[in-house]
Every structure is written in structure tokens, then in C-alpha cells.
Design a protein around this motif. Sequence first.
Motif, mmCIF file in Angstrom:
data_model
loop_
_atom_site.group_PDB
_atom_site.id
_atom_site.type_symbol
_atom_site.label_atom_id
_atom_site.label_comp_id
_atom_site.label_asym_id
_atom_site.label_seq_id
_atom_site.Cartn_x
_atom_site.Cartn_y
_atom_site.Cartn_z
ATOM 1 N N THR B 176 0.842 -1.190 0.000
ATOM 2 C CA THR B 176 0.000 0.000 0.000
ATOM 3 C C THR B 176 0.881 1.245 0.000
ATOM 4 O OG1 THR B 176 -1.710 -1.236 1.163
ATOM 5 C CG2 THR B 176 -1.891 1.162 1.210
ATOM 6 N N GLY B 177 1.961 1.187 0.807
ATOM 7 C CA GLY B 177 2.930 2.286 0.812
ATOM 8 C C GLY B 177 4.360 1.780 0.796
ATOM 9 N N GLY B 178 4.512 0.450 0.659
ATOM 10 C CA GLY B 178 5.853 -0.127 0.649
ATOM 11 C C GLY B 178 5.909 -1.503 1.300
ATOM 12 N N SER B 179 4.755 -2.080 1.599
ATOM 13 C CA SER B 179 4.681 -3.301 2.410
ATOM 14 C C SER B 179 5.203 -4.556 1.727
ATOM 15 C CB SER B 179 3.242 -3.544 2.865
ATOM 16 O OG SER B 179 2.867 -2.608 3.832
ATOM 17 N N ILE B 180 5.481 -4.505 0.419
ATOM 18 C CA ILE B 180 6.218 -5.583 -0.239
ATOM 19 C C ILE B 180 7.700 -5.203 -0.305
ATOM 20 C CG2 ILE B 180 6.680 -6.684 -2.475
ATOM 21 C CD1 ILE B 180 3.654 -6.661 -3.002
ATOM 22 N N ARG B 181 7.962 -3.955 -0.706
ATOM 23 C CA ARG B 181 9.331 -3.563 -1.040
ATOM 24 C C ARG B 181 10.231 -3.361 0.183
ATOM 25 N NH1 ARG B 181 7.396 1.495 -4.084
ATOM 26 N NH2 ARG B 181 5.483 0.986 -2.946
ATOM 27 N N GLN B 182 9.710 -2.702 1.215
ATOM 28 C CA GLN B 182 10.558 -2.449 2.386
ATOM 29 C C GLN B 182 10.904 -3.745 3.122
ATOM 30 O OE1 GLN B 182 9.197 -2.484 5.706
ATOM 31 N NE2 GLN B 182 10.733 -1.392 6.919
ATOM 32 N N PRO B 183 9.959 -4.689 3.324
ATOM 33 C CA PRO B 183 10.358 -5.981 3.913
ATOM 34 C C PRO B 183 11.372 -6.723 3.039
ATOM 35 C CG PRO B 183 7.975 -5.702 4.032
ATOM 36 C CD PRO B 183 8.501 -4.589 3.175
ATOM 37 N N ALA B 184 11.210 -6.653 1.718
ATOM 38 C CA ALA B 184 12.184 -7.291 0.830
ATOM 39 C C ALA B 184 13.568 -6.692 1.073
ATOM 40 C CB ALA B 184 11.774 -7.109 -0.631
ATOM 41 N N ALA B 185 13.621 -5.360 1.171
ATOM 42 C CA ALA B 185 14.909 -4.686 1.355
ATOM 43 C C ALA B 185 15.594 -5.133 2.642
ATOM 44 C CB ALA B 185 14.705 -3.171 1.362
ATOM 45 N N VAL B 186 14.845 -5.161 3.739
ATOM 46 C CA VAL B 186 15.497 -5.414 5.035
ATOM 47 C C VAL B 186 15.713 -6.905 5.316
ATOM 48 C CG1 VAL B 186 14.657 -3.233 5.990
ATOM 49 C CG2 VAL B 186 13.384 -5.346 6.448
ATOM 50 N N THR B 187 15.198 -7.781 4.434
ATOM 51 C CA THR B 187 15.463 -9.214 4.594
ATOM 52 C C THR B 187 16.350 -9.750 3.468
ATOM 53 O OG1 THR B 187 13.454 -9.808 3.374
ATOM 54 C CG2 THR B 187 13.276 -9.696 5.786
ATOM 55 N N GLY B 188 16.827 -8.896 2.580
ATOM 56 C CA GLY B 188 17.697 -9.357 1.500
ATOM 57 C C GLY B 188 16.978 -10.197 0.470
ATOM 58 N N THR B 189 15.686 -9.919 0.250
ATOM 59 C CA THR B 189 14.909 -10.669 -0.742
ATOM 60 C C THR B 189 14.385 -9.707 -1.808
ATOM 61 O OG1 THR B 189 12.900 -10.500 0.617
ATOM 62 C CG2 THR B 189 14.267 -12.462 0.928
ATOM 63 N N VAL B 190 13.615 -10.254 -2.755
ATOM 64 C CA VAL B 190 13.105 -9.470 -3.879
ATOM 65 C C VAL B 190 11.595 -9.290 -3.698
ATOM 66 C CG1 VAL B 190 12.734 -9.451 -6.383
ATOM 67 C CG2 VAL B 190 14.869 -10.382 -5.430
ATOM 68 N N GLY B 191 11.097 -8.079 -3.942
ATOM 69 C CA GLY B 191 9.653 -7.862 -3.866
ATOM 70 C C GLY B 191 9.231 -6.815 -4.870
ATOM 71 N N ALA B 192 8.140 -7.083 -5.587
ATOM 72 C CA ALA B 192 7.686 -6.150 -6.617
ATOM 73 C C ALA B 192 6.273 -5.681 -6.349
ATOM 74 C CB ALA B 192 7.749 -6.810 -7.990
ATOM 75 N N LYS B 193 6.092 -4.369 -6.448
ATOM 76 C CA LYS B 193 4.748 -3.799 -6.461
ATOM 77 C C LYS B 193 4.382 -3.547 -7.909
ATOM 78 C CE LYS B 193 3.389 0.558 -6.345
ATOM 79 N NZ LYS B 193 2.186 0.646 -7.204
#
Lengths: 105, 504
Positions: B176-193
Amino acid sequence: MPDPIVPPRISRAEVAHLAHLARLAVTDDELDLFARQLDIILTSVARVADVAAADIPPTSHAVAMTNVFRPDRTRPSLPREAVLAGAPAVEDDKFRVPRILSDEA
Amino acid sequence: MTELTALTAAGTAASIAAGDVSAVEVAQAHLDRIEAVDGRVHAFLHIDAEGALRAARDVDARRAAGQALGPLAGVPLAMKDVVVTQGLPTTAGSKILEGWLPPYDATISARVKAAGLVMLGKTNMDEFAMGSSTENSAYGPTHNPWDLSKIPGGSGGGSAAALAAYEAPLAIGTDTGGSIRQPAAVTGTVGAKPTYGGVSRYGLIALASSLDQAGPCARTVLDAALLHEVIGGHDPCDSTSIAQPVPPVVAAARRGANGDLKGVRVGVVRELAGGGDAAAYGGGGGYQAGVLASFDAAVHTLRELGAEVVEVGCPHFEYALAAYYLILPSECSSNLARFDSVRYGMRVGDDGTRSLEEVMSLTREAGFGPEVKRRIIIGTYALSSGYYDAYYGQAQKVRTLIARDFAAAFERADVLVSPTSPFVAFGIGERIEDPMAMYVNDLCTLPASLAGTPAISVPCGLSDGLPVGLQVMAPALADDRCYRVAAAFEAATEQFRPPAGVLA
């Protein structure tokens, strides 16, 4: 141009009123906490008034679309028992609710 | 971690299709891994071992019968608990929905099942997706597999942690405001909105309807693209769904993996490269030095891959945080009115003496956590008569200005890049008492949310031993550009794995 926003100094009474409108039976402790936090948050967000002028249209979707329709076909609805299975109270195949009218009504 | 849980989704699907391993063996390996580590990670709210093995047996049977399998058939998947799943508990991280069993599947639930993906269970999240740390879950926090004392990001911290802990190779998130991307960033994984409207919202428990967008989470860019193509595409049940083909994200990820970005113009967004709101609200720190150093190194790598790097200015991005924290509470205060103690979920205080209104108020008070109440009250205020134009109306105009900034920037660049978050994972409990310090986590991800444009986060380095994410943003409907650049970057950098000792 909307009126300039007076820095919101949101009172405890206002928070209580808003909580009532939102149907939240907040506690006294929560009222104290939320009044303080909401004042900080609303002061921070009020800066949206600084930029957007009257001739700027609002945006809500990246791809403009209007009048979205789908074919109007009948299809089965969810089974009544499946829907009622998740309800907190059921009576005679319907949602049961607490009384809606006050005693005086 | 066994060999089977270490595989990519693409590799897993290929092994199953080739008959090297059965879908049941893959599912069991992941269930065993969950059993071994999830007591410490708490990525899952609900584990459906029986359903997973049943789905896996079905894939094996179809393969044995010679039926064609989809590109992800038999691959395990973790589903964020905000997505309704027929007959499987769905709480959105809230007490108010404890014990509820949805009577239907979200479109994305139906699509992953139809594609033969094996759903392992439902992942933890901030209550109703409100938060950046998963600490707002009513069921306790999720722990970052890189350091169990740290947050895994949020709201989709459970999905991201499940990937980083090798409990699942794929997960669904919502952003909604980063709930895929920010967790991806801080866990070293990939996430796309994806582009707003690219993936159906039908059956997502709504937070802010004009911003909510489901998307893929994975450990590699190609895996995310494969999942994106499974869940994406038009859905007549969502009136905001885009009636166009899914952008060619898998082809873009494969093309990107050859590591050639010649002719690609990459714009560095000046406003998201340090300072600004993060300095004002970041608990005194602003962007962490290690985040900026990793980002600078990432830009250097992109240049080495042949990209032409330009600096772009997006002057209205600095208003994104303010606009977002008006639009989101406004829409959520309206959306969460559906939790009325009548049709589903909790009911409190119905002792025969209280009115519906009293029962409703007591139920919502008992069922919602503090962040949810805070945002409902702010939204109620912002939508009040007399304030609507000044707050919600103005904020929607800021979205237009941000979209215009993007449009101008995309005249000069094919993609834009920034850090995904100003900070690496912080300690559980460190920021929870200060809402503004928490909100600023989303600083870099909010502009694409407000404009509805696609963005991906890909690991780009470590700071103090914790992962940093690179965000790649593209114009609406050009999601494939995000994947191409992210895949090229991924191919040119080392793989980031959590220290083996943490979950040994």
C-alpha cells in the motif's frame, strides 16, 4: 484555494468525539496518548496545503478509467450457511444483532 | 536448510517437471524447515500442512497422467494473511478476525491454486497491513532471519522472513505504501509492487483501496517475475483492474540476466538519495550512511553494466509522506467500518442489555490494536465536514503533482532508482512508540504508491551486516523495465544469504 489550515491543536474532547463517530470505545489512557500523537501527526501532514493549487485535478489511479462495467450475468451467490458460519450470532438463518432502537423509542 | 529448500522457484519447478523430485517431497521439505525454524522466526500465523500435501499430491498425479504443468506447478508458496483463502483462517493480523474462515477465495488465491502452486500457510503481518515492522500484528512480531532481534520490515514481514529463512521460495505480499518492497529490502529478498490495477484486489482485505496492490515476493528476480505472471491480469471482479495483458516480466527478467544494460537510461532521484524528511523524522539519523554507500555502489554497478545514469529531480516527492498519511487513514477509516460485529469476526459485550451501537464500539475497541485505532481516528478527522477539502482533497492533488514529477523524470530516464528504505532492519521495540519515526521507513516507496507506478526492490549490499535494497521504478504498465534492470543488477552482484548461524 482551500482555506489555509490552522495548525491542528487537537483536543482530548475532539479525539473522544472522533472515536465516538468511528465507534471506538477508547479508554481514558488511549485518549491521552492519541491526542498527543494525533497532534504531532496532523501537524506533520498539514503541509499538503502548501503545494496543491486549485487548478490541479485529483488523482486516484495510474491508468485513467471511467465507467467500468462487466457483463450483467446471473450467477450463484455464496451458500447462505457458508456466509452465516462466520457470523458472531445467527438466528433463523439470519444475522442476529443487538437491539437497534432504544427503550424510549 | 536442505537442498530442496535452497532451490529457486524456477529450479524447483524444473526439477518437478523433469521427475527428479516429487512435489510432495518438495512440500514436505519446506514443512520440515518450517517446523525446525518457525518457532524462532514466526513468519507464519497458520500452517496448512494437510492442504499443502494434498495440493502437491495433485500436481504429482497430474504429471504422472502426462498433463501439462504450469511453470510454477508444485512450487511452495506462503500467502500473506490479508488475502482471503477459502476455508483457511484469514485474520489480517487482527484479533477482530480471529477464527474466521473465509467462504471464498481471493482471485489471487484462486490463480495460484489453479497454477499448481502449493500453499504452505498464511504469513504474519502488521494488523490490517498498517505498519513497517510487523510489530503491529496482534499475534506477536516476526523476527528477521538475518538477526532475530531485528524487525523483518512490514507490513509483509512474515512473507519476507519466510523467504529469507528458506521456509518458502515464493510468497504473496500486498503493498500500500511499501509493504512488499521495504520488507524485501530489510530481509535481502526481492519484492515487486506491480502497476496499480495490474493484479486483482478481489478478496484482499482492504486497507486503502486506491493504493493497495498485491504482488510477488521471492529470492530471485526471475522467480518474482514467474509469480507475477501467474497472479497478474484483468479481473472483472475488481473495477480498478486494468484490462490489458500482463507486461512481459518473465521475458524481461531473462533478458536482464544477460547483464547488458546498454542504452538503458537510469535516473537517480535526487530527493530520494538522502536528507529530506528522513533527516527530520528519522530519530536523528536521516538516511543511514551504510544505505547510501550501498546505493552509490549499486549506481556504479548499473553504469558498469552499460546504463546511462542521469540525475533527476522530483520536487514534489517531499510531500509524499504527508499526502500518504492523509489518504491512507481516510480510506482505511472507511474500509474498516465493515468490522461492525455483525457479519463476521468478534463480538464483545452482547449481554442483552446493550444496544447495537454500544456492542459495535466495544467490539472495535477490543478487536483493533493501537495503530489501527490511531489511523481510523485520523481518517475520521480528515474526512470530517469542513476538513475534507483541506486534507483528503489536497492530498489527492499532491498525487497528481507526484505523478507529473514521475512523467517528467521518465522523459529523461527509462527507470528511476533509489534506496528502498532509508534504514536497514532496526531492533524490535526500537521505534514502536513513535509513529512518525515508523512512518518514515516508507519514505522512498511512497511516491510510486501514490502515482500507482510499478517498482521492485532487489538486494544491493549489506550495512552493518544487514541487507540494503535497491528500488527500481518504472512508468505505469512498464513493469517489465523494473524486472530487466533488477535482473541485470542481480546477475552482476553477489548473492546475499542470511548468516547460516542464526537459524542453525
